[in-house]
Write a protein that holds these residues in place. Structure first.
Motif, short mmCIF file in Angstrom:
data_model
loop_
_atom_site.label_atom_id
_atom_site.label_comp_id
_atom_site.label_asym_id
_atom_site.label_seq_id
_atom_site.Cartn_x
_atom_site.Cartn_y
_atom_site.Cartn_z
N TYR A 1 21.97 -42.56 -1.80
CA TYR A 1 23.29 -42.86 -1.28
C TYR A 1 24.26 -43.14 -2.43
O TYR A 1 25.44 -42.79 -2.36
CB TYR A 1 23.24 -44.06 -0.34
N LYS B 1 30.72 -44.93 4.48
CA LYS B 1 29.52 -45.45 5.16
C LYS B 1 28.48 -44.33 5.28
O LYS B 1 28.83 -43.16 5.48
CB LYS B 1 29.87 -45.95 6.56
N ALA C 1 25.63 -42.14 7.22
CA ALA C 1 25.51 -41.67 8.60
C ALA C 1 24.48 -40.55 8.66
O ALA C 1 23.88 -40.19 7.63
CB ALA C 1 26.86 -41.19 9.12
N VAL D 1 16.05 -45.48 15.58
CA VAL D 1 16.69 -45.95 14.35
C VAL D 1 15.72 -45.99 13.17
O VAL D 1 16.04 -45.54 12.07
CB VAL D 1 17.32 -47.34 14.57
N TRP E 1 18.21 -44.67 4.51
CA TRP E 1 19.57 -44.24 4.16
C TRP E 1 20.63 -45.19 4.71
O TRP E 1 21.66 -45.41 4.08
CB TRP E 1 19.79 -42.82 4.69
N LEU E 2 20.40 -45.77 5.87
CA LEU E 2 21.41 -46.62 6.51
C LEU E 2 21.62 -47.94 5.77
O LEU E 2 22.71 -48.53 5.85
CB LEU E 2 21.03 -46.92 7.95
N GLU F 1 23.74 -50.91 7.16
CA GLU F 1 24.45 -50.45 8.35
C GLU F 1 23.56 -50.45 9.59
O GLU F 1 24.00 -50.10 10.68
CB GLU F 1 24.99 -49.03 8.12
N ARG F 2 22.31 -50.82 9.46
CA ARG F 2 21.36 -50.76 10.56
C ARG F 2 21.69 -51.79 11.64
O ARG F 2 22.24 -52.85 11.36
CB ARG F 2 19.94 -51.03 10.06
N PHE G 1 25.90 -43.31 13.58
CA PHE G 1 26.43 -44.32 12.65
C PHE G 1 27.55 -43.74 11.77
O PHE G 1 28.10 -42.69 12.07
CB PHE G 1 25.29 -44.92 11.84
#
Length: 293
Positions: free
Chosen positions: A6, A34, A36, A82, A88-89, A92-93, A232
């Motif tokens: 990321y 962000k 996604a 999820v 990667w999230l 943001e999870r 996301f």
């Protein structure tokens, strides 16, 4: 293109934003980026994103009631796995334990006994017109939709890691862009007082679309079809929605955009909720905005 991390993807986005918007504004836009996932139908040789799929039966914990809107059962649009999306999230999870997210929307089927004459006056943008219900994959059981909810065949999808920034389509843009410090860049512009974020779309729009299509394969599928399906990140929006009140304290959060189904004249659904509600696992504040085209 698949980014190694990321951090690498974010560095590319910052470079692009600063190139087209200058250091002052470009760095602020890049800071909003962000992670996604673009969602694509599974094809030979590609593994699905865990239990993630469009349609099919719901995967709910035992004893969970089927959601409804004034007595009309909602239709299951998707299940989002999820944990299967990987690291990667990052931050943001959703909350720990909310691994499976069942995505519902009010879309009853006349072929299964739905009669429009008996329907309540709909509140399309109200939180009861849609629902996100979390479940534990170790406990979840398949539940078929009661009539007259629409039943769709299950279609597994795979997930492509991407990076997103708030949408900016000329004078139509995500209201979160109004919060930036434009440093006098728009002084004297007729848009400044009411639409300061127009500058992002005007200066960055074409370059960002090229980056999404050509570098990330985002919002396209097999280089032909527009595909807004995404989990996301920031949603891709062509129209302006009333998101400001949802972002009074901090920016709203986007769970999923679904464009996989025919929504009448075409279009897709963005499922969003306040940031605090997501942190608390309170999905009752989710609303779904239908965007037509």
């Amino acid at each position: 293109m698949v980014f190694a991390s990321y951090e690498e993807a974010h560095a590319k986005v910052r470079e692009l934003c600063v190139e087209h918007l200058g250091e002052h504004i470009g760095a602020q836009v890049a800071a909003l980026a962000k992670p996604a996932f673009g969602l694509r139908p599974v094809k030979p040789g590609i593994e699905p994103a865990g239990l993630g799929r469009w349609g099919g039966p719901a995967l709910l914990n035992p004893g969970t009631p089927w959601p409804d809107y004034d007595g009309v059962p909602l239709s299951l649009f998707a299940v989002l796995d999820v944990d299967a999306l990987g690291p990667w999230l990052a931050d943001e999870r959703p909350p720990v334990g909310d691994q499976l997210l069942n995505i519902f929307y009010c879309d009853p089927d006349p072929g299964r006994g739905y009669e429009l004459g008996n329907a309540p006056i709909p509140d399309y943008e109200g939180p009861r017109y849609c629902r996100i219900i979390p479940a534990d994959p170790a406990r979840a059981i398949e539940m078929d939709a009661p009539a007259p909810a629409t039943i769709r065949d299950p279609e597994p999808f795979y997930a492509v890691p991407v990076i997103t920034i708030p949408s900016a389509q000329g004078v139509t843009y995500d209201p979160i862009l109004d919060t930036l410090d434009y440093g006098g860049e728009t002084d004297g512009s007729p848009y400044y007082e009411s639409l300061p974020g127009w500058l992002i779309g005007d200066k960055l729009g074409d370059a960002w679309r090229d980056f999404c299509h050509q570098v990330q394969g985002l919002y396209t599928y097999e280089d032909v079809h527009f595909s807004p399906d995404q989990a996301f990140g920031w949603p891709h929006m062509e129209n302006t929605f009333p998101l400001k009140e949802m972002s009074e304290d901090e920016p709203y959060r986007h769970i999923i955009t679904i464009g996989h189904y025919d929504m009448g004249d075409g279009g897709y659904l963005h499922f969003v909720l306040p940031a605090k509600a997501l942190r608390d696992g309170d999905y009752t504040q989710t609303v779904a905005f239908l965007e037509g085209f």
